[in-house]
Design an enzyme around this catalytic site. Structure first.
Site, PDB file in Angstrom:
ATOM      1  CG  HIS A 115     -25.938  69.197  13.790  1.00 30.39           C
ATOM      2  ND1 HIS A 115     -27.061  68.552  14.227  1.00 30.39           N
ATOM      3  CD2 HIS A 115     -26.196  69.571  12.515  1.00 30.39           C
ATOM      4  CE1 HIS A 115     -27.963  68.541  13.258  1.00 30.39           C
ATOM      5  NE2 HIS A 115     -27.464  69.147  12.214  1.00 30.39           N
ATOM      6  CG  ASP A 192     -21.575  64.813  14.661  1.00 30.88           C
ATOM      7  OD1 ASP A 192     -21.616  64.201  13.579  1.00 30.88           O
ATOM      8  OD2 ASP A 192     -22.345  65.749  14.941  1.00 30.88           O
ATOM      9  CD  GLN A 195     -21.834  68.059   7.278  1.00 31.30           C
ATOM     10  OE1 GLN A 195     -21.376  67.875   6.153  1.00 31.30           O
ATOM     11  NE2 GLN A 195     -23.120  68.294   7.476  1.00 31.30           N
ATOM     12  CE  LYS A 218     -25.712  65.113   7.601  1.00 33.60           C
ATOM     13  NZ  LYS A 218     -26.551  66.228   7.191  1.00 33.60           N
ATOM     14  CB  CYS A 356     -29.167  71.739  13.223  1.00 38.01           C
ATOM     15  SG  CYS A 356     -30.668  71.277  12.401  1.00 38.01           S
TER      16      CYS A 356
HETATM   17  N1  PLP Z   1     -23.899  66.295  12.967  1.00 31.83           N
HETATM   18  C1  PLP Z   1     -23.535  67.157  12.009  1.00 31.83           C
HETATM   19  C2  PLP Z   1     -22.207  67.832  12.105  1.00 31.83           C
HETATM   20  C3  PLP Z   1     -24.389  67.414  10.927  1.00 31.83           C
HETATM   21  O1  PLP Z   1     -24.035  68.284   9.992  1.00 31.83           O
HETATM   22  C4  PLP Z   1     -25.631  66.741  10.882  1.00 31.83           C
HETATM   23  C5  PLP Z   1     -26.587  67.006   9.793  1.00 31.83           C
HETATM   24  O2  PLP Z   1     -26.554  68.008   9.123  1.00 31.83           O
HETATM   25  C6  PLP Z   1     -25.952  65.851  11.897  1.00 31.83           C
HETATM   26  C7  PLP Z   1     -25.072  65.653  12.916  1.00 31.83           C
HETATM   27  C8  PLP Z   1     -27.252  65.129  11.906  1.00 31.83           C
HETATM   28  O3  PLP Z   1     -27.350  64.238  10.852  1.00 31.83           O
HETATM   29  P1  PLP Z   1     -28.712  63.444  10.637  1.00 31.83           P
HETATM   30  O4  PLP Z   1     -29.766  64.476  10.395  1.00 31.83           O
HETATM   31  O5  PLP Z   1     -28.449  62.598   9.452  1.00 31.83           O
HETATM   32  O6  PLP Z   1     -28.971  62.680  11.877  1.00 31.83           O
END
Ligand code: PLP
Length: 399
Positions: A115, A192, A195, A218, A356
């Site tokens: 992401h 990270d 998800q 989330k 993203c």
């Molecule tokens: N990493 C992953 C795999 C994500 O799916 C997301 C958000 O969709 C993020 C990071 C970023 O999350 P946030 O927007 O809550 O910072």
């Protein structure tokens, strides 16, 4: 889990019952979380740590209680959970604090499926400091090419940062193996987990990672709160990311000494009510049990795949086996935004676009995809509605 716990799910959208299939973006919130937040504002609102009065003591206790609940949720020790604003900020914190100690030529190893939150912070710090970002390949099945990963993990690799579950492909990455390989190589490992933590049991000790980042919003909690887990001894040795009130022990005109962890990394007034809401979300998920959450998500994701596989003109992305609880696809000849718009007319909320993950989209040879993502309140009926609605989109565009 009771669907009635989620007031928003009683809504109609464009005359249809809402089928909310955009959970990978953000989840809905149960009454228990909403009332924990309003109870905080109605009965306990005060700033934390500083006041010697009853409300401030109550607020402090509630806020700190959430640190403890979140620590327990991922099997971390007390003091190892930092509240940030979101996963993005957690990773920015690491990019800043870890990279301050690096030298030009040092390497950061990511994968092609990250992401933007786990790519742009490293890329930008690397551009400033002469560091090199390398990307482990994603193979045709949607998995990390582990041979390529191992070939990139070398003497100069200081940091390895990998998504646990891809928000596009749904791939569940072998993060325990990756953390071990990083440790053996003397590199810092970061997961990270935006998800994964909402959807499956995650145990930081068993994964063996140095850091893990995720977002409250989330996982049934409020927006505005993120989590960074870090091994205590590494957190203690790292410089802070943000400076100011609450993160200090002693300040003079010339210099300052910093607070203990986690507060050293929590400068200024945090989202106290949000943290309290996250505590309630963790309680809610704990009552259901993360094994049950995982099982439900897996069943829905498998069911969706089995249905959409039969739908003419659909291209599916990601592995056919074990996946996170989401499914990305395109309908041949139809822009993903058009698909999402027509589904919305039927009351079905999905996400469309690059999610993203522009470099991954380019690698897949597409500009965007439709993503249906599920959570504990979704049902097979909603997937049946998704399927019929997609057939309707096909009809509209084949005219
Ligand atoms: N990493 C992953 C795999 C994500 O799916 C997301 C958000 O969709 C993020 C990071 C970023 O999350 P946030 O927007 O809550 O910072």
């Amino acid at each position: 889990m009771r669907r009635e716990d989620f007031p928003i799910l009683a809504r109609k959208v464009n005359g249809h019952p809402l089928a909310y299939l955009d959970n990978a973006s953000t989840s809905q919130k149960p009454k228990q979380v909403i009332s924990a937040v309003s109870d905080f504002y109605e009965n306990h609102n005060s700033n934390i740590h500083r006041g010697i009065h009853s409300l401030s003591e109550e607020a402090t206790e509630m806020y700190e209680d959430s640190h403890v609940k979140v620590a327990r949720f991922v099997n971390a020790d007390n003091g190892e959970i930092i509240f940030t604003r979101n996963t993005t900020e957690s990773i920015n914190l690491l990019a800043y604090s870890l990279c301050l100690g690096l030298k030009a030529g040092d390497e950061i190893l990511l994968t092609e499926m990250e992401h933007h939150s786990n790519l742009v912070p490293w890329q930008q710090i690397a551009l400033k400091g002469g560091l090199k970002v390398r990307f482990a390949r994603v193979d045709d099945s949607g998995a990390i090419d582990m041979e390529h990963f191992s070939s990139l993990l070398g003497k100069r690799t200081r940091i390895v940062s990998v998504g646990h579950v891809s928000n596009v492909l749904g791939t569940i990455n072998p993060v325990r193996e990756i953390s071990k390989a990083s440790r053996d190589n003397g590199s810092v490992s970061i997961i990270d987990a935006a998800q994964s933590v909402p959807h499956m049991p995650v145990d930081v000790k068993s994964l063996g990672c140095d850091f893990l980042a995720f977002s409250s919003h989330k996982m049934l909690g409020p927006t505005g709160v993120g989590v960074l887990y870090g091994k205590r001894h590494i957190l203690e040795s790292l410089p802070p990311f943000l400076f100011g009130g609450d993160m200090i022990r002693q300040v003079d005109f010339g210099n300052s000494r910093f607070n203990d962890v986690p507060w050293k990394f929590e400068a200024g007034t945090p989202d106290i009510a949000g943290a309290v809401g996250l505590g309630a979300a963790v309680d809610y998920l704990g009552r259901i049990g993360m094994d049950a959450v995982l099982d439900h998500g897996r069943k829905l994701s498998d069911y969706a795949r089995s249905r959409l596989l039969l739908t003419p003109g659909i291209e599916l992305y990601g592995p056919s086996g074990k996946r996170g609880s989401l499914l990305s696809f395109n309908l041949k000849g139809v822009h993903s935004h058009d698909v999402a718009e027509i589904l919305d007319r039927d009351g079905i909320a999905v996400r469309a676009g690059h999610h993203c993950a522009m470099p991954l989209m380019r690698k897949l040879g597409i500009t965007g995809a439709v993503r249906a993502s599920f959570y504990l309140y979704n049902s097979k009926d909603e997937i049946d509605r998704l399927e019929s609605s997609i057939l309707r989109v096909r009809k509209v565009f084949s005219k």
